[in-house]
Design a protein around this motif. Sequence first.
Motif, PDB file in Angstrom:
ATOM      1  N   TYR B  61      42.851  50.513  20.666  1.00 27.39           N
ATOM      2  CA  TYR B  61      43.114  49.267  21.397  1.00 27.39           C
ATOM      3  C   TYR B  61      42.378  49.263  22.724  1.00 27.39           C
ATOM      4  O   TYR B  61      41.689  48.293  23.065  1.00 27.39           O
ATOM      5  CB  TYR B  61      44.625  49.106  21.611  1.00 27.39           C
ATOM      6  CG  TYR B  61      44.988  47.896  22.443  1.00 27.39           C
ATOM      7  CD1 TYR B  61      45.020  46.633  21.867  1.00 27.39           C
ATOM      8  CD2 TYR B  61      45.283  48.022  23.798  1.00 27.39           C
ATOM      9  CE1 TYR B  61      45.334  45.516  22.619  1.00 27.39           C
ATOM     10  CE2 TYR B  61      45.599  46.919  24.557  1.00 27.39           C
ATOM     11  CZ  TYR B  61      45.624  45.666  23.972  1.00 27.39           C
ATOM     12  OH  TYR B  61      45.929  44.566  24.718  1.00 27.39           O
ATOM     13  N   ILE B  62      42.493  50.364  23.465  1.00 29.36           N
ATOM     14  CA  ILE B  62      41.867  50.422  24.795  1.00 29.36           C
ATOM     15  C   ILE B  62      40.350  50.299  24.683  1.00 29.36           C
ATOM     16  O   ILE B  62      39.709  49.542  25.421  1.00 29.36           O
ATOM     17  CB  ILE B  62      42.275  51.723  25.513  1.00 29.36           C
ATOM     18  CG1 ILE B  62      43.748  51.648  25.882  1.00 29.36           C
ATOM     19  CG2 ILE B  62      41.429  51.952  26.761  1.00 29.36           C
ATOM     20  CD1 ILE B  62      44.343  52.935  26.388  1.00 29.36           C
ATOM     21  N   PHE B  63      39.755  51.020  23.725  1.00 28.83           N
ATOM     22  CA  PHE B  63      38.299  50.948  23.560  1.00 28.83           C
ATOM     23  C   PHE B  63      37.853  49.518  23.231  1.00 28.83           C
ATOM     24  O   PHE B  63      36.898  49.010  23.790  1.00 28.83           O
ATOM     25  CB  PHE B  63      37.832  51.896  22.455  1.00 28.83           C
ATOM     26  CG  PHE B  63      37.327  53.198  22.987  1.00 28.83           C
ATOM     27  CD1 PHE B  63      35.970  53.392  23.223  1.00 28.83           C
ATOM     28  CD2 PHE B  63      38.200  54.227  23.266  1.00 28.83           C
ATOM     29  CE1 PHE B  63      35.501  54.582  23.721  1.00 28.83           C
ATOM     30  CE2 PHE B  63      37.731  55.431  23.767  1.00 28.83           C
ATOM     31  CZ  PHE B  63      36.391  55.606  23.990  1.00 28.83           C
ATOM     32  N   GLN B  64      38.568  48.881  22.306  1.00 32.51           N
ATOM     33  CA  GLN B  64      38.170  47.522  21.913  1.00 32.51           C
ATOM     34  C   GLN B  64      38.356  46.547  23.059  1.00 32.51           C
ATOM     35  O   GLN B  64      37.557  45.630  23.245  1.00 32.51           O
ATOM     36  CB  GLN B  64      38.956  47.090  20.674  1.00 32.51           C
ATOM     37  CG  GLN B  64      38.465  47.797  19.420  1.00 32.51           C
ATOM     38  CD  GLN B  64      39.369  47.595  18.228  1.00 32.51           C
ATOM     39  OE1 GLN B  64      40.516  47.195  18.353  1.00 32.51           O
ATOM     40  NE2 GLN B  64      38.849  47.871  17.049  1.00 32.51           N
ATOM     41  N   LYS B  65      39.404  46.764  23.851  1.00 36.24           N
ATOM     42  CA  LYS B  65      39.673  45.897  24.995  1.00 36.24           C
ATOM     43  C   LYS B  65      38.556  46.047  26.037  1.00 36.24           C
ATOM     44  O   LYS B  65      37.972  45.057  26.494  1.00 36.24           O
ATOM     45  CB  LYS B  65      41.028  46.298  25.596  1.00 36.24           C
ATOM     46  CG  LYS B  65      41.536  45.356  26.644  1.00 36.24           C
ATOM     47  CD  LYS B  65      42.449  44.316  26.010  1.00 36.24           C
ATOM     48  CE  LYS B  65      42.828  43.257  27.032  1.00 36.24           C
ATOM     49  NZ  LYS B  65      43.292  42.032  26.390  1.00 36.24           N
ATOM     50  N   VAL B  66      38.240  47.305  26.390  1.00 37.52           N
ATOM     51  CA  VAL B  66      37.242  47.568  27.426  1.00 37.52           C
ATOM     52  C   VAL B  66      35.873  47.057  27.000  1.00 37.52           C
ATOM     53  O   VAL B  66      35.106  46.532  27.804  1.00 37.52           O
ATOM     54  CB  VAL B  66      37.191  49.083  27.739  1.00 37.52           C
ATOM     55  CG1 VAL B  66      35.977  49.420  28.583  1.00 37.52           C
ATOM     56  CG2 VAL B  66      38.463  49.506  28.453  1.00 37.52           C
ATOM     57  N   ARG B  67      35.550  47.207  25.728  1.00 30.59           N
ATOM     58  CA  ARG B  67      34.229  46.813  25.256  1.00 30.59           C
ATOM     59  C   ARG B  67      34.178  45.349  24.826  1.00 30.59           C
ATOM     60  O   ARG B  67      33.198  44.903  24.228  1.00 30.59           O
ATOM     61  CB  ARG B  67      33.788  47.717  24.113  1.00 30.59           C
ATOM     62  CG  ARG B  67      33.694  49.169  24.564  1.00 30.59           C
ATOM     63  CD  ARG B  67      33.122  50.052  23.505  1.00 30.59           C
ATOM     64  NE  ARG B  67      31.757  49.684  23.200  1.00 30.59           N
ATOM     65  CZ  ARG B  67      31.248  49.670  21.979  1.00 30.59           C
ATOM     66  NH1 ARG B  67      32.008  49.973  20.954  1.00 30.59           N
ATOM     67  NH2 ARG B  67      30.009  49.341  21.772  1.00 30.59           N
ATOM     68  N   ILE B  73      43.387  46.452  15.733  1.00 30.09           N
ATOM     69  CA  ILE B  73      44.200  47.632  15.431  1.00 30.09           C
ATOM     70  C   ILE B  73      45.071  47.412  14.208  1.00 30.09           C
ATOM     71  O   ILE B  73      45.577  48.348  13.627  1.00 30.09           O
ATOM     72  CB  ILE B  73      45.088  48.041  16.631  1.00 30.09           C
ATOM     73  CG1 ILE B  73      45.797  46.822  17.197  1.00 30.09           C
ATOM     74  CG2 ILE B  73      44.286  48.720  17.707  1.00 30.09           C
ATOM     75  CD1 ILE B  73      46.826  47.182  18.223  1.00 30.09           C
ATOM     76  N   ASP B  74      45.233  46.139  13.793  1.00 32.48           N
ATOM     77  CA  ASP B  74      46.089  45.898  12.630  1.00 32.48           C
ATOM     78  C   ASP B  74      45.361  46.163  11.309  1.00 32.48           C
ATOM     79  O   ASP B  74      45.947  46.032  10.249  1.00 32.48           O
ATOM     80  CB  ASP B  74      46.622  44.454  12.651  1.00 32.48           C
ATOM     81  CG  ASP B  74      45.493  43.439  12.568  1.00 32.48           C
ATOM     82  OD1 ASP B  74      44.357  43.811  12.939  1.00 32.48           O
ATOM     83  OD2 ASP B  74      45.737  42.306  12.140  1.00 32.48           O
ATOM     84  N   VAL B 104      40.648  61.962  21.165  1.00 31.59           N
ATOM     85  CA  VAL B 104      39.301  62.463  20.884  1.00 31.59           C
ATOM     86  C   VAL B 104      38.816  61.935  19.533  1.00 31.59           C
ATOM     87  O   VAL B 104      37.663  61.502  19.404  1.00 31.59           O
ATOM     88  CB  VAL B 104      39.275  64.007  20.899  1.00 31.59           C
ATOM     89  CG1 VAL B 104      37.940  64.533  20.425  1.00 31.59           C
ATOM     90  CG2 VAL B 104      39.570  64.517  22.293  1.00 31.59           C
ATOM     91  N   ALA B 105      39.707  61.960  18.534  1.00 29.43           N
ATOM     92  CA  ALA B 105      39.320  61.524  17.192  1.00 29.43           C
ATOM     93  C   ALA B 105      38.807  60.086  17.211  1.00 29.43           C
ATOM     94  O   ALA B 105      37.727  59.783  16.694  1.00 29.43           O
ATOM     95  CB  ALA B 105      40.502  61.651  16.235  1.00 29.43           C
ATOM     96  N   ILE B 106      39.578  59.193  17.842  1.00 27.83           N
ATOM     97  CA  ILE B 106      39.175  57.786  17.860  1.00 27.83           C
ATOM     98  C   ILE B 106      38.058  57.560  18.881  1.00 27.83           C
ATOM     99  O   ILE B 106      37.056  56.890  18.608  1.00 27.83           O
ATOM    100  CB  ILE B 106      40.386  56.878  18.188  1.00 27.83           C
ATOM    101  CG1 ILE B 106      41.407  56.940  17.061  1.00 27.83           C
ATOM    102  CG2 ILE B 106      39.934  55.440  18.415  1.00 27.83           C
ATOM    103  CD1 ILE B 106      40.988  56.263  15.775  1.00 27.83           C
ATOM    104  N   PHE B 113      30.516  55.624  18.533  1.00 27.97           N
ATOM    105  CA  PHE B 113      29.443  55.303  17.598  1.00 27.97           C
ATOM    106  C   PHE B 113      29.400  53.809  17.268  1.00 27.97           C
ATOM    107  O   PHE B 113      28.520  53.354  16.569  1.00 27.97           O
ATOM    108  CB  PHE B 113      29.593  56.098  16.310  1.00 27.97           C
ATOM    109  CG  PHE B 113      29.406  57.567  16.499  1.00 27.97           C
ATOM    110  CD1 PHE B 113      28.143  58.097  16.713  1.00 27.97           C
ATOM    111  CD2 PHE B 113      30.482  58.419  16.490  1.00 27.97           C
ATOM    112  CE1 PHE B 113      27.959  59.448  16.904  1.00 27.97           C
ATOM    113  CE2 PHE B 113      30.305  59.779  16.686  1.00 27.97           C
ATOM    114  CZ  PHE B 113      29.043  60.293  16.888  1.00 27.97           C
ATOM    115  N   GLY B 114      30.380  53.061  17.740  1.00 28.89           N
ATOM    116  CA  GLY B 114      30.383  51.624  17.508  1.00 28.89           C
ATOM    117  C   GLY B 114      31.573  51.139  16.694  1.00 28.89           C
ATOM    118  O   GLY B 114      31.580  50.015  16.236  1.00 28.89           O
ATOM    119  N   GLY B 115      32.567  51.990  16.501  1.00 23.60           N
ATOM    120  CA  GLY B 115      33.777  51.546  15.820  1.00 23.60           C
ATOM    121  C   GLY B 115      33.736  51.718  14.320  1.00 23.60           C
ATOM    122  O   GLY B 115      32.913  52.480  13.798  1.00 23.60           O
TER     123      GLY B 115
END
Lengths: 202, 302
Positions: B61-67, B73-74, B104-106, B113-115
């Motif tokens: 969620y945080i990565f998608q929000k920031v980018r 996430i659903d 780290v995994a996500i 790498f771009g999701g």
Amino acid sequence: MSMNFKELVKDFTNGLWAENPIIRLVIGMCPTLAVTNTASNGLAMGLATSFVLIMSEIVISIIKKLIPANVRIPSYILIIATFVTFTDYFLKAFFPGIAASLSIFIPLIVVNCLILGRQEAFASKNPTHRAIADGLGMGIGFTWVLTLLGIIREVFGMGSIFGFQVLGEWYRPMVIMVLPAGAFITLGILVGIMNQISREGK
Amino acid sequence: MNNELIVTSSPHVRSQDSVKKIMWSVVLALLPAVFAAVYFFKARAISVVLTAVVGAVLTEYIFQKVRNKKIAIDDGSAVVTGLLLALTLPPSIPLWTAFFGSVVAIGLGKQVFGGIGQNPFNPALVGRAFLTAAYPVLMTTWTVDGVSTATPLSKMKMDGIATDTWNLFVGQIGGSLGETSALALLLGFAYLLYKGYVNWRIPLAMVGTVFVGTFAFGADPIFHLFGGGLMLGALFMATDMVSSPTTKNGRWIFGLGAGLLVVVIRLWGGYPEGVMYSILLMNTAVPLIDRYTRPRSLGEVK
């Protein structure tokens, strides 16, 4: 003497950010990844490399007209090797601790492509005063990134900076950060952040 | 109704499946293993699984929000990664470590790498590999019913002690949360096979290679089949749609290579278990495998 001050400043700042050897040109990776496990190792490696870089840029920019084009690479290497030997003996004599922890990577400065690259790209084409500015800028640019890498890895890997414990007992050190894998991860994230910063600046 | 009149260029995919549907099916398929983990390791298993899943979804969620990307996430992919990671962790792991492993995994395994769809490695294994290198002691402390014990593989490697085969199969042994019960894993995998969401070539090649390889070098093949992370790795991690080959022959090669690496690491390597590194190493070879096993187009002349 046609000293263009603005040009000199530009040559100097070039290496700090715009063409920073590590985060922009991505050269000199061998010491970058190998010896940045602590802040002091990173700083020492940066300074040693900077010294060799600046001195050989000075010498080569002075004698560039005397070197025949087809033997220029061996000539450069010879000059660089002279200063590396100098550095190696100096560290062994006055800083045996640092010499021991950097070990083989001091002699290996001779093959650091940052140094040869700057001779080929800059010192062999430009007057001495500009070569000094370039060497200083590239050297400091190399050193600050190496030191930053060392600080990050030391904090996470041992909980200390320059040997002083900064994180308390509660912190469980991450072994990976002082291993080579930690260097790759840290450098990758650092380059990513730097790219983001310079992209936003535009 | 409108769909019938739309003109598009190929490929004309008619499937009703979506990422979301497949990912939630994988979650469902992993539930038997989760229940087995809860049965064998009690409440501890629940907290580790929940922590890892929450960590994974939160990081996504945080990565998608920031980018400034669409929050997705659903779609369940982060849940799958969190679940898989949790199943590879020892039950006694501190909760913050499990959480950190998910981050780290996500973060490093997938989003940099771009999701979704872009990661060259299996994200859950990236998280586990990081934790193994960062906290080797925490990652190799095993307990069953509050008693510290070695995993069957390290018992075999260090002391030459074998473990009862039925216990191995059902899962009454030391080990990571989800790797102990081969039975539960096979149940979940059967469901995915039935739905057609998983390819059977990679697991078959991988498990088969380990069976034949360990037998050929004089080890107990049944023991090696069920005595470690092989089932979990072969069934649910090597088959990851993003980080495994797309061609049929490529899948055979991938499974064979991963199986061989498992045999080499287990029999001659320094670690008792090698499934994680085998799959990660084969992940790096996937682009090459895909390139050399590309089926020839109709009428193509070499």
